[in-house]
Write a protein that holds these residues in place. Structure first.
Motif, PDB file in Angstrom:
ATOM      1  N   THR A 368       0.806  -1.233   0.000  1.00 52.15           N
ATOM      2  CA  THR A 368       0.000   0.000   0.000  1.00 52.15           C
ATOM      3  C   THR A 368       0.832   1.273   0.000  1.00 52.15           C
ATOM      4  N   ALA A 369       2.127   1.176   0.257  1.00 53.87           N
ATOM      5  CA  ALA A 369       2.952   2.373   0.431  1.00 53.87           C
ATOM      6  C   ALA A 369       2.910   3.293  -0.781  1.00 53.87           C
ATOM      7  N   ASN A 370       3.078   2.743  -1.961  1.00 57.70           N
ATOM      8  CA  ASN A 370       3.138   3.577  -3.167  1.00 57.70           C
ATOM      9  C   ASN A 370       2.074   3.203  -4.193  1.00 57.70           C
ATOM     10  N   SER A 371       1.046   2.501  -3.757  1.00 62.00           N
ATOM     11  CA  SER A 371       0.053   2.007  -4.696  1.00 62.00           C
ATOM     12  C   SER A 371      -1.351   2.455  -4.320  1.00 62.00           C
ATOM     13  N   PRO A 372      -1.892   3.489  -4.983  1.00 61.68           N
ATOM     14  CA  PRO A 372      -3.282   3.871  -4.738  1.00 61.68           C
ATOM     15  C   PRO A 372      -4.263   2.737  -5.038  1.00 61.68           C
ATOM     16  N   SER A 373      -3.912   1.894  -6.026  1.00 63.38           N
ATOM     17  CA  SER A 373      -4.843   0.820  -6.392  1.00 63.38           C
ATOM     18  C   SER A 373      -4.985  -0.199  -5.267  1.00 63.38           C
ATOM     19  N   PHE A 374      -3.906  -0.519  -4.588  1.00 65.84           N
ATOM     20  CA  PHE A 374      -4.004  -1.445  -3.458  1.00 65.84           C
ATOM     21  C   PHE A 374      -4.778  -0.795  -2.302  1.00 65.84           C
ATOM     22  N   CYS A 375      -4.584   0.497  -2.112  1.00 67.58           N
ATOM     23  CA  CYS A 375      -5.345   1.207  -1.076  1.00 67.58           C
ATOM     24  C   CYS A 375      -6.827   1.219  -1.416  1.00 67.58           C
ATOM     25  N   THR A 376      -7.140   1.397  -2.699  1.00 75.04           N
ATOM     26  CA  THR A 376      -8.528   1.356  -3.144  1.00 75.04           C
ATOM     27  C   THR A 376      -9.141  -0.018  -2.877  1.00 75.04           C
ATOM     28  N   SER A 377      -8.376  -1.058  -3.179  1.00 73.74           N
ATOM     29  CA  SER A 377      -8.864  -2.417  -2.953  1.00 73.74           C
ATOM     30  C   SER A 377      -9.077  -2.694  -1.472  1.00 73.74           C
ATOM     31  N   LEU A 378      -8.207  -2.149  -0.658  1.00 71.13           N
ATOM     32  CA  LEU A 378      -8.349  -2.322   0.793  1.00 71.13           C
ATOM     33  C   LEU A 378      -9.698  -1.767   1.262  1.00 71.13           C
ATOM     34  N   ILE A 379     -10.095  -0.658   0.675  1.00 69.16           N
ATOM     35  CA  ILE A 379     -11.374  -0.029   1.051  1.00 69.16           C
ATOM     36  C   ILE A 379     -12.545  -0.761   0.405  1.00 69.16           C
ATOM     37  N   SER A 380     -12.427  -1.073  -0.876  1.00 68.28           N
ATOM     38  CA  SER A 380     -13.549  -1.684  -1.603  1.00 68.28           C
ATOM     39  C   SER A 380     -13.867  -3.084  -1.097  1.00 68.28           C
ATOM     40  N   LEU A 381     -12.882  -3.776  -0.574  1.00 72.60           N
ATOM     41  CA  LEU A 381     -13.112  -5.116  -0.031  1.00 72.60           C
ATOM     42  C   LEU A 381     -13.504  -5.084   1.450  1.00 72.60           C
ATOM     43  N   ASP A 382     -13.730  -3.881   1.989  1.00 68.81           N
ATOM     44  CA  ASP A 382     -14.134  -3.716   3.402  1.00 68.81           C
ATOM     45  C   ASP A 382     -13.136  -4.382   4.363  1.00 68.81           C
ATOM     46  N   LEU A 383     -11.849  -4.137   4.098  1.00 73.05           N
ATOM     47  CA  LEU A 383     -10.809  -4.754   4.927  1.00 73.05           C
ATOM     48  C   LEU A 383     -10.267  -3.820   6.002  1.00 73.05           C
ATOM     49  N   ILE A 384     -10.767  -2.595   6.048  1.00 75.79           N
ATOM     50  CA  ILE A 384     -10.306  -1.666   7.086  1.00 75.79           C
ATOM     51  C   ILE A 384     -10.733  -2.151   8.472  1.00 75.79           C
ATOM     52  N   GLU A 385     -11.980  -2.602   8.591  1.00 74.06           N
ATOM     53  CA  GLU A 385     -12.469  -3.046   9.899  1.00 74.06           C
ATOM     54  C   GLU A 385     -11.696  -4.256  10.433  1.00 74.06           C
ATOM     55  N   PRO A 386     -11.497  -5.331   9.634  1.00 77.02           N
ATOM     56  CA  PRO A 386     -10.677  -6.436  10.143  1.00 77.02           C
ATOM     57  C   PRO A 386      -9.251  -6.009  10.477  1.00 77.02           C
ATOM     58  N   LEU A 387      -8.752  -5.015   9.749  1.00 77.95           N
ATOM     59  CA  LEU A 387      -7.416  -4.502  10.053  1.00 77.95           C
ATOM     60  C   LEU A 387      -7.407  -3.831  11.425  1.00 77.95           C
ATOM     61  N   LEU A 388      -8.453  -3.059  11.717  1.00 76.75           N
ATOM     62  CA  LEU A 388      -8.535  -2.384  13.020  1.00 76.75           C
ATOM     63  C   LEU A 388      -8.638  -3.375  14.166  1.00 76.75           C
ATOM     64  N   HIS A 389      -9.266  -4.520  13.926  1.00 83.50           N
ATOM     65  CA  HIS A 389      -9.404  -5.520  14.988  1.00 83.50           C
ATOM     66  C   HIS A 389      -8.048  -6.080  15.427  1.00 83.50           C
ATOM     67  N   LEU A 390      -7.035  -5.957  14.566  1.00 83.39           N
ATOM     68  CA  LEU A 390      -5.703  -6.477  14.906  1.00 83.39           C
ATOM     69  C   LEU A 390      -4.951  -5.564  15.870  1.00 83.39           C
ATOM     70  N   LEU A 391      -5.459  -4.367  16.091  1.00 80.97           N
ATOM     71  CA  LEU A 391      -4.758  -3.410  16.962  1.00 80.97           C
ATOM     72  C   LEU A 391      -4.623  -3.913  18.392  1.00 80.97           C
ATOM     73  N   SER A 392      -5.485  -4.816  18.803  1.00 79.88           N
ATOM     74  CA  SER A 392      -5.440  -5.297  20.184  1.00 79.88           C
ATOM     75  C   SER A 392      -4.441  -6.430  20.392  1.00 79.88           C
ATOM     76  N   VAL A 393      -3.794  -6.889  19.314  1.00 85.95           N
ATOM     77  CA  VAL A 393      -2.900  -8.054  19.429  1.00 85.95           C
ATOM     78  C   VAL A 393      -1.631  -7.717  20.195  1.00 85.95           C
ATOM     79  N   SER A 394      -0.937  -6.675  19.778  1.00 87.53           N
ATOM     80  CA  SER A 394       0.315  -6.278  20.430  1.00 87.53           C
ATOM     81  C   SER A 394       0.698  -4.884  19.964  1.00 87.53           C
ATOM     82  N   ASN A 395       1.642  -4.278  20.647  1.00 91.61           N
ATOM     83  CA  ASN A 395       2.100  -2.941  20.255  1.00 91.61           C
ATOM     84  C   ASN A 395       2.816  -2.964  18.905  1.00 91.61           C
ATOM     85  N   VAL A 396       3.593  -4.026  18.659  1.00 88.63           N
ATOM     86  CA  VAL A 396       4.296  -4.137  17.377  1.00 88.63           C
ATOM     87  C   VAL A 396       3.288  -4.209  16.238  1.00 88.63           C
TER      88      VAL A 396
END
Length: 493
Positions: A368-396
């Motif tokens: 996702t660093a230099n790719s708008p298309s991958f960022c678009t796919s991240l949003i269109s596939l509704d993957l932001i929410e599952p990504l946020l759920h990983l925040l509770s795993v560890s600080n790293v």
């Protein structure tokens, strides 16, 4: 710790480019750390049938007189069976470090063993090779140095016809290579790289797995980037490695694991990753990633993570190469397929191997660093929410998740509209309440990007939070100043 970051987090006049630059500096440091995390090890290959036959026999530490007697019988015994039994007894004794140390101190012991290794009697050759293999597994560097006279013969026997004998020679060489620079200095001019390149065409899976191990040991030498990897890249090995990593019914897990790590060490050297990319490494690894994602859904095989880890690392590091941008579509695959596969693997890691979550998130960061298309796919596939759920795993994990979200946010207002507010607002409030300054700092960088592109976000954030999360930190005054400064930046450009 937070005080040391103040100079880097200047809210006034700190734009997207500076944020991107700071993240890239941290990523470069992380890549360096990952390159230095090698997997140097030694393998002990013992014949199962022989072990079962010898089960119940007491393995004793041998003294000088016993070692000399076994060597005498092996060299001058009347019958071949008597000579073989003497070598078997010696081999079993060499399983003890004390016997190994005694053996190499005895004058002529290695010379005698090498003589038996080069004899014209196959059984004696095999048992002599097994004795050398036991010695090669020693943790004492002096033992590896003592085996130096045998290495040239072990290399020669790689072109033999017995797959079992070749396998044994490869594991022995792999053990000696990693232990002794003198062994590597001797084998390189004698043609170990061409010999390994010839072995990789073997039809025997056991030979290929042993070859992958020996090559991985060679590639981890401190002098590998200067002296070894250029030779490997100039041979046919890379093309054959990529062929062995092609997904499909012929893919063997054990072989693929060994050669995926070989590819990882080559890529980490950064000697000529552009060559690997032109040879199709990105495409091969991308297809293998899809295949592994499908595999983890249909099997409980605990060994899959052994292959997933190096494949993800290889892809992550190759995507940082400038040459990767000239290939066209990343890995010649649709963004949606790659991201869907990666999130399947992230879920697999979460439940089976949580320690590997950072590996998958590092790949997601590089995608996702230099790719708008991958960022678009991240949003269109509704993957932001599952990504946020990983925040509770560890600080790293939290830092990496927030970094990926920064990659999305920095693409502009349209992307920020999909991030804010939703679940992101309460999530950021939670992360700002943590004591880890890296997590807090990354959260503030994400907030700054949101405030830059969403003028109303700063006011909404301050109204809902009431600064409660910020007040839990020791340096509350500085943090409050930052938020207010961010608000001013967003309101006044």
């Amino acid at each position: 710790m937070w005080r040391g970051r103040r100079g880097l987090l200047r809210p006034s006049g700190c734009g997207v480019e500076e944020l991107r630059c700071r993240r890239r500096e941290r990523e470069a440091a992380l890549r360096k750390a990952r390159r230095e995390q090698q997997l140097v090890s030694k393998r002990l290959l013992r014949d199962e049938a022989t072990e079962e036959a010898e089960e119940g026999c007491v393995v004793v530490i041998l003294g000088e007189a016993q070692i000399q007697e076994f060597l005498r019988l092996a060299q001058r015994g009347i019958e071949e069976k008597e000579r073989e039994r003497a070598l078997v007894s010696l081999r079993r004794g060499l399983q003890h470090p004390e016997t190994q140390e005694t053996f190499i101190r005895l004058e002529g012991s290695i010379r005698t063993l090498v003589g038996l290794l080069t004899s014209n009697q196959a059984l004696l050759q095999l048992e002599a090779a097994r004795c050398l293999h036991e010695l090669s597994h020693s943790e004492q560097s002096a033992v590896a140095e003592a085996c130096l006279p045998a290495t040239s013969y072990l290399l020669t026997y790689l072109s033999g016809h017995s797959s079992d004998f070749i396998e044994l020679c490869l594991y022995t060489l792999g053990n000696l290579i990693v232990e002794s620079e003198a062994v590597r200095r001797q084998l390189l001019p004698q043609g170990i790289v061409p010999a390994l390149a010839a072995c990789i065409q073997s039809p025997h899976l056991t030979v290929l797995e042993a070859l992958g191990y020996a090559l991985s040991q060679l590639l981890q030498a401190k002098e590998a980037p200067e002296k070894i990897i250029p030779l490997v890249l100039g041979s046919t090995l890379p093309q054959h490695i990529l062929q062995l990593l092609q997904p499909g019914p012929k893919l063997n897990l054990g072989v693929a694991v060994e050669f995926a790590w070989c590819l990882h060490y080559i890529i980490c050297s950064q000697v000529n990753n552009a060559l690997l990319i032109t040879q199709g490494a990105l495409t091969t690894l991308g297809l293998l990633l899809l295949d592994l994602a499908a595999a983890v859904q249909r099997t409980e095989d605990a060994g899959l993570e052994l292959l997933v880890c190096p494949v993800v690392r290889c892809l992550s590091n190759l995507l940082t190469e400038a040459a990767a941008e000239t290939v066209g579509e990343p890995m010649h695959l649709q963004d949606e397929r790659v991201l869907a596969a990666l999130f399947i693997l992230l879920q697999f890691f979460l439940h089976k191997q949580p320690s590997l979550l950072p590996e998958g998130l590092w790949l997601l960061n590089n995608l996702t660093a230099n790719s708008p298309s991958f960022c678009t796919s991240l949003i269109s596939l509704d993957l932001i929410e599952p990504l946020l759920h990983l925040l509770s795993v560890s600080n790293v994990v939290s830092v990496l998740v927030l970094t990926v979200l920064c990659n999305v946010a920095e693409k502009g207002p349209a992307y920020c509209q999909h991030l804010w507010p939703g679940l992101l607002l309460p999530t950021l409030l939670d992360t700002l309440a943590l004591s880890d300054t890296e997590v807090v700092g990354q959260s503030l960088e994400l907030l700054q990007l949101l405030f830059l592109y969403q003028p109303g976000a700063a006011q909404a954030f301050l109204q809902q939070s009431g600064l409660q999360a910020l007040q839990r930190h020791e340096e509350v005054a500085q943090l409050q100043d930052r938020v207010h400064a961010l608000q001013q930046t967003a309101l006044h450009g």
